[in-house]
Design a protein around this motif. Sequence first.
Motif, PDB file in Angstrom:
ATOM      1  N   PRO A 171     -40.865  46.075-122.402  1.00  0.00           N
ATOM      2  CA  PRO A 171     -40.285  45.067-123.296  1.00  0.00           C
ATOM      3  C   PRO A 171     -38.761  45.055-123.201  1.00  0.00           C
ATOM      4  O   PRO A 171     -38.132  46.106-123.073  1.00  0.00           O
ATOM      5  N   ILE A 172     -38.203  43.867-123.250  1.00  0.00           N
ATOM      6  CA  ILE A 172     -36.779  43.685-123.013  1.00  0.00           C
ATOM      7  C   ILE A 172     -35.957  44.233-124.173  1.00  0.00           C
ATOM      8  O   ILE A 172     -36.205  43.908-125.337  1.00  0.00           O
ATOM      9  N   ASN A 173     -34.984  45.060-123.830  1.00  0.00           N
ATOM     10  CA  ASN A 173     -34.029  45.559-124.811  1.00  0.00           C
ATOM     11  C   ASN A 173     -32.873  44.566-124.901  1.00  0.00           C
ATOM     12  O   ASN A 173     -32.259  44.224-123.890  1.00  0.00           O
ATOM     13  N   GLN A 174     -32.577  44.092-126.112  1.00  0.00           N
ATOM     14  CA  GLN A 174     -31.561  43.050-126.270  1.00  0.00           C
ATOM     15  C   GLN A 174     -30.194  43.491-125.756  1.00  0.00           C
ATOM     16  O   GLN A 174     -29.506  42.733-125.065  1.00  0.00           O
ATOM     17  N   VAL A 175     -29.794  44.711-126.074  1.00  0.00           N
ATOM     18  CA  VAL A 175     -28.482  45.199-125.635  1.00  0.00           C
ATOM     19  C   VAL A 175     -28.409  45.222-124.112  1.00  0.00           C
ATOM     20  O   VAL A 175     -27.416  44.791-123.512  1.00  0.00           O
ATOM     21  N   LYS A 176     -29.484  45.702-123.482  1.00  0.00           N
ATOM     22  CA  LYS A 176     -29.518  45.766-122.022  1.00  0.00           C
ATOM     23  C   LYS A 176     -29.496  44.366-121.417  1.00  0.00           C
ATOM     24  O   LYS A 176     -28.807  44.113-120.416  1.00  0.00           O
ATOM     25  N   LEU A 177     -30.242  43.444-122.019  1.00  0.00           N
ATOM     26  CA  LEU A 177     -30.284  42.073-121.514  1.00  0.00           C
ATOM     27  C   LEU A 177     -28.908  41.421-121.600  1.00  0.00           C
ATOM     28  O   LEU A 177     -28.446  40.784-120.639  1.00  0.00           O
ATOM     29  N   LEU A 178     -28.234  41.585-122.736  1.00  0.00           N
ATOM     30  CA  LEU A 178     -26.903  41.008-122.904  1.00  0.00           C
ATOM     31  C   LEU A 178     -25.908  41.627-121.926  1.00  0.00           C
ATOM     32  O   LEU A 178     -25.070  40.932-121.343  1.00  0.00           O
ATOM     33  N   GLU A 179     -26.009  42.939-121.739  1.00  0.00           N
ATOM     34  CA  GLU A 179     -25.086  43.630-120.830  1.00  0.00           C
ATOM     35  C   GLU A 179     -25.253  43.131-119.396  1.00  0.00           C
ATOM     36  O   GLU A 179     -24.275  42.776-118.726  1.00  0.00           O
ATOM     37  N   LEU A 180     -26.497  43.093-118.921  1.00  0.00           N
ATOM     38  CA  LEU A 180     -26.745  42.675-117.542  1.00  0.00           C
ATOM     39  C   LEU A 180     -26.392  41.204-117.321  1.00  0.00           C
ATOM     40  O   LEU A 180     -25.813  40.838-116.294  1.00  0.00           O
ATOM     41  N   THR A 181     -26.728  40.369-118.290  1.00  0.00           N
ATOM     42  CA  THR A 181     -26.431  38.942-118.162  1.00  0.00           C
ATOM     43  C   THR A 181     -24.925  38.696-118.130  1.00  0.00           C
ATOM     44  O   THR A 181     -24.425  37.911-117.314  1.00  0.00           O
ATOM     45  N   SER A 182     -24.191  39.388-119.001  1.00  0.00           N
ATOM     46  CA  SER A 182     -22.731  39.234-119.032  1.00  0.00           C
ATOM     47  C   SER A 182     -22.105  39.717-117.729  1.00  0.00           C
ATOM     48  O   SER A 182     -21.189  39.082-117.191  1.00  0.00           O
ATOM     49  N   ARG A 183     -22.600  40.839-117.205  1.00  0.00           N
ATOM     50  CA  ARG A 183     -22.084  41.356-115.932  1.00  0.00           C
ATOM     51  C   ARG A 183     -22.363  40.384-114.789  1.00  0.00           C
ATOM     52  O   ARG A 183     -21.512  40.153-113.922  1.00  0.00           O
ATOM     53  N   ALA A 184     -23.566  39.812-114.794  1.00  0.00           N
ATOM     54  CA  ALA A 184     -23.934  38.873-113.732  1.00  0.00           C
ATOM     55  C   ALA A 184     -23.066  37.615-113.778  1.00  0.00           C
ATOM     56  O   ALA A 184     -22.626  37.109-112.743  1.00  0.00           O
ATOM     57  N   LEU A 185     -22.801  37.114-114.976  1.00  0.00           N
ATOM     58  CA  LEU A 185     -21.956  35.922-115.115  1.00  0.00           C
ATOM     59  C   LEU A 185     -20.528  36.206-114.655  1.00  0.00           C
ATOM     60  O   LEU A 185     -19.902  35.380-113.979  1.00  0.00           O
ATOM     61  N   ALA A 186     -20.010  37.383-115.022  1.00  0.00           N
ATOM     62  CA  ALA A 186     -18.651  37.750-114.605  1.00  0.00           C
ATOM     63  C   ALA A 186     -18.572  37.892-113.088  1.00  0.00           C
ATOM     64  O   ALA A 186     -17.576  37.516-112.460  1.00  0.00           O
ATOM     65  N   TRP A 187     -19.628  38.436-112.491  1.00  0.00           N
ATOM     66  CA  TRP A 187     -19.675  38.600-111.034  1.00  0.00           C
ATOM     67  C   TRP A 187     -19.771  37.247-110.329  1.00  0.00           C
ATOM     68  O   TRP A 187     -19.209  37.049-109.253  1.00  0.00           O
ATOM     69  N   ASP A 188     -20.467  36.307-110.956  1.00  0.00           N
ATOM     70  CA  ASP A 188     -20.713  35.008-110.323  1.00  0.00           C
ATOM     71  C   ASP A 188     -19.522  34.060-110.414  1.00  0.00           C
ATOM     72  O   ASP A 188     -19.381  33.163-109.579  1.00  0.00           O
ATOM     73  N   GLU A 189     -18.661  34.258-111.403  1.00  0.00           N
ATOM     74  CA  GLU A 189     -17.579  33.292-111.639  1.00  0.00           C
ATOM     75  C   GLU A 189     -16.675  33.091-110.427  1.00  0.00           C
ATOM     76  O   GLU A 189     -16.475  31.948-109.980  1.00  0.00           O
ATOM     77  N   PRO A 190     -16.099  34.153-109.828  1.00  0.00           N
ATOM     78  CA  PRO A 190     -15.240  33.916-108.653  1.00  0.00           C
ATOM     79  C   PRO A 190     -16.017  33.394-107.450  1.00  0.00           C
ATOM     80  O   PRO A 190     -15.481  32.630-106.641  1.00  0.00           O
ATOM     81  N   ARG A 191     -17.294  33.779-107.326  1.00  0.00           N
ATOM     82  CA  ARG A 191     -18.110  33.284-106.212  1.00  0.00           C
ATOM     83  C   ARG A 191     -18.321  31.783-106.320  1.00  0.00           C
ATOM     84  O   ARG A 191     -18.230  31.056-105.327  1.00  0.00           O
ATOM     85  N   GLN A 192     -18.596  31.305-107.526  1.00  0.00           N
ATOM     86  CA  GLN A 192     -18.829  29.875-107.699  1.00  0.00           C
ATOM     87  C   GLN A 192     -17.550  29.075-107.479  1.00  0.00           C
ATOM     88  O   GLN A 192     -17.582  27.972-106.921  1.00  0.00           O
ATOM     89  N   ALA A 193     -16.412  29.638-107.905  1.00  0.00           N
ATOM     90  CA  ALA A 193     -15.133  28.963-107.662  1.00  0.00           C
ATOM     91  C   ALA A 193     -14.884  28.838-106.159  1.00  0.00           C
ATOM     92  O   ALA A 193     -14.436  27.795-105.667  1.00  0.00           O
ATOM     93  N   HIS A 194     -15.199  29.911-105.426  1.00  0.00           N
ATOM     94  CA  HIS A 194     -15.033  29.893-103.969  1.00  0.00           C
ATOM     95  C   HIS A 194     -15.986  28.884-103.324  1.00  0.00           C
ATOM     96  O   HIS A 194     -15.589  28.102-102.448  1.00  0.00           O
ATOM     97  N   LEU A 195     -17.244  28.891-103.760  1.00  0.00           N
ATOM     98  CA  LEU A 195     -18.225  27.967-103.195  1.00  0.00           C
ATOM     99  C   LEU A 195     -17.852  26.517-103.475  1.00  0.00           C
ATOM    100  O   LEU A 195     -17.991  25.646-102.611  1.00  0.00           O
ATOM    101  N   LEU A 196     -17.360  26.258-104.699  1.00  0.00           N
ATOM    102  CA  LEU A 196     -16.967  24.900-105.056  1.00  0.00           C
ATOM    103  C   LEU A 196     -15.809  24.435-104.181  1.00  0.00           C
ATOM    104  O   LEU A 196     -15.810  23.304-103.674  1.00  0.00           O
ATOM    105  N   ARG A 197     -14.825  25.316-103.979  1.00  0.00           N
ATOM    106  CA  ARG A 197     -13.677  24.957-103.141  1.00  0.00           C
ATOM    107  C   ARG A 197     -14.121  24.718-101.702  1.00  0.00           C
ATOM    108  O   ARG A 197     -13.651  23.784-101.035  1.00  0.00           O
TER     109      ARG A 197
END
Length: 203
Positions: free
Chosen positions: A98-124
């Motif tokens: 079963p999903i732990n809320q703290v773990k879900l929020l932590e992983l999701t936030s990390r993934a979004l932070a990791w994806d932000e510069p990649r998406q900016a690069h891909l868009l450019r």
Amino acid sequence: MLNSDPLSTTLYNRMLEPSGITPTPHSTIQTLFACEPTGSPAVILADMLFPDWAPLRLLSALRSREILHPVIFMSHRVETETLQEILEANAFAFIKKPINQVKLLELTSRALAWDEPRQAHLLRTQQTRRALRAMGAREREALQMSVGGLSARQIAERLGVSPRTVEKQKTAALRKLDVGSMAEAAALMAQREVSCALLGVPG
């Protein structure tokens, strides 16, 4: 969020609400594939038991469609070998049910932070490729040779035109690329994806 169970989807939505993340639910793989890219950071939360879509097949299908956001898989259990395979295939993470809320929020936030510069690069990169396609053949030639270090006079001799014409072609190319100098254009051309577009081969 890729999940065929509406109750689970509702639960995960509530878990993510405190962080301000608003998931887009997808009960079929087709609706996920149909999403238009926005250039914004995102993360795909995927149930490993999604019907007819094993994790490795899903990752491969996403890559082939250039949906390059990080993927977090969820499951009650997973074999060690399978987990290793999906992580080697560039899944971002695995979270056990079963999903732990703290773990879900932590992983999701990390993934979004990791994806932000990649998406900016891909868009450019996408914008640059569109600009290259919008250029005339002579503009692309003048740009490519200028980036390669040739002077306007040398380019003019090769193309059989005047140096003034070459300067106009270079100016038009820079304007379409939305850069202010040939040095900036050279930095863009150094990217493999853009270089392939300039040469007319797949990236």
